[in-house]
Design a protein around this motif. Structure first.
Motif, PDB file in Angstrom:
ATOM      1  N   ALA A   1       0.843  -1.198   0.000  1.00  0.00           N
ATOM      2  CA  ALA A   1       0.000   0.000   0.000  1.00  0.00           C
ATOM      3  C   ALA A   1       0.877   1.246   0.000  1.00  0.00           C
ATOM      4  O   ALA A   1       0.602   2.226  -0.708  1.00  0.00           O
ATOM      5  CB  ALA A   1      -0.913  -0.009   1.221  1.00  0.00           C
ATOM      6  N   LEU A   2       1.953   1.192   0.788  1.00  0.00           N
ATOM      7  CA  LEU A   2       2.888   2.311   0.849  1.00  0.00           C
ATOM      8  C   LEU A   2       3.516   2.556  -0.519  1.00  0.00           C
ATOM      9  O   LEU A   2       3.564   3.693  -1.023  1.00  0.00           O
ATOM     10  CB  LEU A   2       3.990   2.000   1.861  1.00  0.00           C
ATOM     11  N   LEU A   3       4.004   1.465  -1.115  1.00  0.00           N
ATOM     12  CA  LEU A   3       4.615   1.560  -2.448  1.00  0.00           C
ATOM     13  C   LEU A   3       3.634   2.192  -3.424  1.00  0.00           C
ATOM     14  O   LEU A   3       3.977   3.095  -4.189  1.00  0.00           O
ATOM     15  CB  LEU A   3       4.989   0.168  -2.947  1.00  0.00           C
ATOM     16  N   PHE A   4       2.404   1.725  -3.349  1.00  0.00           N
ATOM     17  CA  PHE A   4       1.354   2.212  -4.237  1.00  0.00           C
ATOM     18  C   PHE A   4       1.127   3.709  -4.026  1.00  0.00           C
ATOM     19  O   PHE A   4       1.042   4.493  -4.975  1.00  0.00           O
ATOM     20  CB  PHE A   4       0.071   1.408  -3.957  1.00  0.00           C
ATOM     21  N   ALA A   5       1.086   4.090  -2.737  1.00  0.00           N
ATOM     22  CA  ALA A   5       0.859   5.495  -2.409  1.00  0.00           C
ATOM     23  C   ALA A   5       2.001   6.359  -2.945  1.00  0.00           C
ATOM     24  O   ALA A   5       1.789   7.440  -3.502  1.00  0.00           O
ATOM     25  CB  ALA A   5       0.734   5.662  -0.901  1.00  0.00           C
TER      26      ALA A   5
END
Ligand SMILES: [Zn+2]
Ligand SMILES: [Zn+2]
Length: 136
Positions: free
Chosen positions: A15-19
């Motif tokens: 999710a962090l990577l995506f953000a």
């Protein structure tokens, strides 16, 4: 339970990577939009600058071909170096001169540049502004 924790951690990580990816994408888009808006605001007589401003990208080949070409060494006031390939002009070489700023480049260099850019590689002025310049 430990497997669950690992899965949750992985999910958070992705999710962090995506953000982060989204964030940089958004920044890119914002910068692009900002540039377009600035260019539109700075453009005088925007109605006639259709050719130069469309899409904010390159220039049509037909228009590029219509830009003036000088032969270097014929007394033209052109900088001696093509900033695109960083090599000096040789007498007799064909140099494309941008009508608005007077900067000159090798025909092959600047043609390749203008296909994807609408501005001068040296001074970033738009290559075309409004109606094509009339020769005096
Ligand atoms: Zn060159
Ligand atoms: Zn220039």
């Amino acid at each position: 339970f430990e497997t669950n924790v690992v899965i949750i951690l992985a999910a958070v990580f992705f999710a962090l990577l995506f953000a982060i990816g989204l964030n940089s994408l958004a920044r890119c888009a914002l910068r692009y939009v900002g540039r377009g808006a600035t260019a539109a605001a700075a453009g005088e007589g925007g109605a006639t600058a259709r050719g130069a401003c469309r899409g904010g990208g390159g220039i049509k080949r037909r228009v590029i071909r219509s830009l003036p070409v000088e032969v270097y060494g014929s007394g033209e006031d052109i900088d001696g170096v093509c900033v695109i390939c960083l090599s000096e002009f040789v007498d007799g070489e064909k140099v494309r001169v941008l009508p608005l700023c007077g900067h000159g480049f090798h025909v092959r260099c600047v043609d390749a540049w203008l296909v994807s850019h609408g501005s001068c590689p040296t001074c970033r002025r738009p290559v075309l502004e409004g109606a094509p310049a009339k020769s005096e």
